[in-house]
Design an enzyme around this catalytic site. Sequence first.
Site, mmCIF file in Angstrom:
data_model
loop_
_atom_site.group_PDB
_atom_site.id
_atom_site.type_symbol
_atom_site.label_atom_id
_atom_site.label_comp_id
_atom_site.label_asym_id
_atom_site.label_seq_id
_atom_site.Cartn_x
_atom_site.Cartn_y
_atom_site.Cartn_z
ATOM 1 N N THR A 176 -39.366 54.624 -32.134
ATOM 2 C CA THR A 176 -40.516 55.465 -31.424
ATOM 3 C C THR A 176 -40.015 56.109 -30.389
ATOM 4 O O THR A 176 -40.255 57.227 -29.956
ATOM 5 C CB THR A 176 -41.553 54.318 -31.436
ATOM 6 O OG1 THR A 176 -41.757 53.786 -32.717
ATOM 7 C CG2 THR A 176 -42.780 55.383 -31.141
ATOM 8 N N ASP B 121 -36.661 44.373 -38.136
ATOM 9 C CA ASP B 121 -36.410 44.766 -36.603
ATOM 10 C C ASP B 121 -35.773 43.669 -35.663
ATOM 11 O O ASP B 121 -34.783 43.921 -34.979
ATOM 12 C CB ASP B 121 -37.540 45.545 -35.854
ATOM 13 C CG ASP B 121 -37.899 46.869 -36.287
ATOM 14 O OD1 ASP B 121 -37.099 47.008 -37.279
ATOM 15 O OD2 ASP B 121 -38.842 47.507 -35.874
#
Length: 546
Positions: free
Chosen positions: A99, A393
């Site tokens: 992001t 992640d």
Amino acid sequence: MAGQMSGQPIFILREGNQRTKGRDAQSNNIMAAKAVAEAVRTTLGPKGMDKMLVDSLGDVVITNDGATILKEMDIEHPAAKMIVEVAKTQDDEVGDGTTSAAVIAGELLKKAEEMIDQDVHPTIIASGYRMASKKAGEILKTLAKQVTCDNKEMLTKISDTAMTGKGAEASKEVLSKIAVDAITSIVDQDDGNKVGIENVKIEKKVGGRIDDSELIEGMILDKERVHANMPKKIEGAKIALLNTAIELKETEVDAEISITSPDQLQSFLDQEEAMLRNLVTSITNSGANVVFCQKGIDDMAQHFLAKAGLFAVRRVKKSDMEKLVRSTGAKLVTNIEEMNADDLGQADLVEERKIGGDNMVFITGCVNPKSVSILLRGGTEHVIDNIERALEDALRVVAVAIEDEELVAGGGAPEVEVALRLNEYAATLSGREQLAVKAFAEALEIIPRTLAENAGLDPIDMLVELRSHHEKGTKTAGLNVYTGTVIDMWENAVVEPLRVKTQAMNSAAEAAVMILRIDDIIASTRAPPMPEGGMGGMGGGMPPMM
């Protein structure tokens, strides 16, 4: 697009093609890229919100992960696709910070647009961005601190930071411990701390709580024994891995067997049975007591295997077979009749357990424990999928931290520090690039600004306070979004691998530069006319098939 020559228009582009050039092309591209960055911006940080994506089949994905969102969104505009590429690269390289990378790219383009409006040429902006990106990398290096594979506490903090805001906070202690244990057990210290992330297998099972998730030192297969009479548990397993079916071979050519009397039929069936019995005998003679077969196992063969007391599983995925080869040291057998004891692998225990109403096969105590599995549990499928993304992640980030052994603080601290240093660097430049370097510095502040916005704090107050802390020399001052105060991120254990930051800034700068350098978009809108004779000229032009 037509040229004029002696009164006759000359068409260069096919009719119906669209061409946008100059400022229009740039603002068109920048607008599309900004829109994509804006789409993921609200997911940034611990207080970021999630997106619900519904595809054309009605499948739902709920996620906070930038790369997943951009991948699932059906993006049409070519410049917008470049921002998706940034997030994808970030995901491939580091696994986290997707992001951030997309948001920085969008902000760099927004700043560039302001400069283009002030008549700064795009190539100057591009070269200024390149200089700034290079300098940012150098500044980040000076902020990095060391971490080693043995510092489990620090690795757990890295994993916590990566999982925060991804729907996994409530159980992040359990999950971080799993992530760190998984990665540290597969580190190859002889090969410069390389981590083969593919050695971690995640198996999901709906039912139970997220806290019930566990790390298995070995393999889990979402399969069950082929026959109820087989033992459920085999200790001291000798494992045969077959990538051929335990059933009768079909003849290659069409053969007919004419049977005229019942005796012939019986002897034919007896022969089939004997052939299957021989296959099973070959397996048992090799000393195997566990069989994993990539293909099918005939009903009769299942009966013989059960009678011989073997544990057999069929239709095991190819990827799982490869992991079993790695972890048990077995060889893949293609010809059952020729297999022997050398082809077998070993494990302390192979057993079938009931998990969430389904049977699963656990293979533990392998010769090469460099293969581990994580059993994820959760109330619903969407919960588990979301947890899996957060855990992936975390795994990737811990792996990167171990490989690079360098960390920086999180919470917007590195961005504010780099922005501050870049502004000082800009003051030393004399050309127009100075403006672009300054713009780059401002663009980086979008990260702490967005963290504040997503937490419902005043972004301007927070930025001013952050800057003043950094100007006083607190390089690790970042934003605590829970209390709305500026604190020392390093002391509060909000840490990320250095590579997350350098990669995000680099790939964002590269994408922005690439989009800025485009001043002409030529888009084909119409499919070329069909040649005579149907599809692709397949009429009379094709030579006859032999």
